[in-house]
Structure formats: structure tokens, C-alpha cells
Design an enzyme around this catalytic site. Structure first.
Site: not given
Length: 290
Positions: A84, A240, A244, A266
Site C-alpha cells: 500500500h 483495491h 495491490d 501478490h
């Protein structure tokens, strides 16, 4: 600060230092971060409790764990949940900065990139001339993991897109795409908060994760609805995911490319960052990690 750069063609650093303190999402421990100007391109990390240590430039080769966050191994130290903060720096146009940390996890704050954007605005920006950009992908780069994939296509501008598909009716299928600029990042992506699922809370806590999670720093989905509404956007979850994605790509810089992540993670995001870095140095393309 409200006058963000119009695009990403110029290099920017912070005009002054600024600090934020908060709880880490997974550790539940309080940590402190000081952001400051840097004369060198890239993001350089040091430790507030060990200022004698040389600063290290962050890169995708330091990624050590990607379970629900991006964790870096920096010598004998570990730093979790960097995405973030890195998204806020990259998204607002900051291409070089020093990050001094006290703790093993970046504070979650409200679960979005917005508090970091506000900190950057408080510090102000200083121009550093022309930006050094990563090379364009010569060909489409595609990484796949099961039904998930991420692809980077050559482009004359940075365009990000993400799609998600969840069985929970409150989320379902969502798609968001935009030609990224600092102003659009601040307005459309930075405020989107992290989210999770009520039925997974006990399992994640038992695994030593989300110990700092709370209803004021994460959206919690309960199937057909949300435990802690209202949402900031009707499609806040996919936005969101773009936050990421941007934060993970920031480990290699912002390539002029069209990057699309379908059911991204991720692991896939940071593997794409590593693939873009590998292309520049002609190293083998890495396999994504879980």
C-alpha cells in the site's frame, strides 16, 4: 497538496520528511515509518533503530513471502505489507524516496493507500528532472497460476486493469481499468480498502495472520453483504486489487505497459515485476510463488 504531477514522465521526490505510526495487519504490532527525500532513483529502505546500516534499494528479488501481503527479506530483517505504501508513492508520482522503518511490518492505517497519499501531500514533492523508466516489454509477458494470470503488453502509457471473480454475492465479478495518472490514482484507486471474508477470520488468526485486522482498517464480507458498510465505491474490492498490483509493480518501477491481472495475487504481481526486471537483464523469467 492537491496539485499532483500530470503524468509519470518526470522524476519526483519528497520535499521534506513525514512520519506515520500504526498497527501492522498481520503482526498486530505497532510500527513507525519516516518518508524522506532521496537523491537516488528508486525506493531506499533503512531502519530507524539501526541508522548505521546502509540503505538498501527495494526490488522484486527481495520478495520472500506473498501470503495475503508482499513481504521482503532485507538481509537478516523482514518487512511485511509494503504494497500500500509503495502504491501510494508510485501512484502519486514519487519515483525516489527514503523509507526509514521501525518494526517488521508497514502500518495498515485505514487499509487503503489514502493515508499514505495524505502523508506524501503533507511532505510535498520536488522535481528531479527526467524519469528513468524500466524498458518496455519487448513482447507480451504472461504468467499464469491455475485460473489466475497477469499479462504485460507493450504500450505508450501506463494502463492498469484488474478483474476479480468471487462466489460471494456481495462481490461477484468486477472489472476496473484505467490509464493511470497521479490524479486518477488519488481519486479512484488510493481510497480503496483491503477486504476479507468473515468465514476465514478464525482460520487466518490460527495461522498467525491478520492479528492487526479490525473493522476500521479492513472491509469484511459476509456473503450477501458487508459487516462494516458503507463501501467507498460500489466496486471497492477490484479497485483495491489495482492498488495491490501497482504497489507490487513499484518494486521494479512503473513500466510504460498495459498490465492486466485476472484474479491476481501478490505472488503473480511480484513475479511479473521480477519478469520485467529479468527482461532488462536477460535473466530467466521466474516462476510465481504462493
Amino acid at each position: 497538496m492537491t496539485n499532483w504531477p500530470s503524468d509519470y514522465r518526470q522524476a519526483w521526490t519528497l520535499s521534506s520528511s513525514v512520519e506515520r505510526t500504526g498497527v501492522g495487519l498481520h503482526s498486530g504490532a505497532v510500527s513507525r515509518v519516516r518518508l524522506g527525500p532521496s537523491e537516488r532513483p528508486g525506493y531506499w529502505l533503512g531502519w530507524l533503530d539501526a541508522p548505521q546500516r546502509p540503505l538498501q534499494q527495494l526490488g522484486p528479488d527481495q520478495v520472500s513471502d506473498t501470503r495475503l501481503c508482499t513481504c521482503l527479506q532485507l538481509g537478516d530483517r523482514r518487512l511485511a505489507t509494503v504494497e500500500h505504501l509503495l502504491a501510494a508513492l508510485a501512484g502519486t508520482g514519487v519515483s525516489q524516496a527514503e523509507l526509514m522503518v521501525d518494526g517488521e511490518e508497514i502500518p495498515l492505517l485505514d487499509g487503503s493507500g489514502l493515508p499514505w497519499v495524505e502523508a506524501i501531500g503533507e511532505a510535498g514533492l520536488s522535481s528531479r528532472g527526467e524519469r528513468l523508466e524500466p524498458p518496455l516489454p519487448a513482447l507480451p509477458l504472461t504468467l499464469q497460476q491455475g485460473q489466475s494470470f497477469v499479462v504485460a503488453l507493450p504500450s505508450d502509457r501506463l494502463r492498469l486493469a484488474a478483474a476479480i471473480d468471487f462466489p460471494q454475492a456481495a462481490i461477484g465479478r468486477q472489472l476496473y481499468s484505467l490509464d493511470l495518472t497521479p490524479e486518477r490514482f488519488v481519486a479512484e484507486i488510493a481510497p480503496a480498502r483491503t477486504f476479507g471474508f468473515r468465514e476465514q477470520v478464525e482460520q487466518l488468526l490460527a495461522a498467525g495472520l491478520i492479528r492487526g485486522g479490525a473493522l476500521d482498517n479492513a472491509l469484511v464480507c459476509d456473503g450477501d453483504g458487508w459487516v462494516n458498510p458503507p463501501l467507498r465505491f460500489s466496486d471497492e474490492p477490484v479497485r483495491h486489487k489495482l492498488l495491490d498490483l501497482l504497489g507490487d509493480l513499484a518494486l521494479v518501477g512503473l513500466p510504460r505497459a498495459h498490465v492486466f491481472a485476472y484474479r491476481g495475487s501478490h505472488g503473480l504481481h511480484t513475479a511479473m515485476a521480477a519478469a520485467l526486471a529479468a527482461q532488462a537483464s536477460r535473466l530467466p523469467v521466474p516462476v510465481p510463488t504462493h
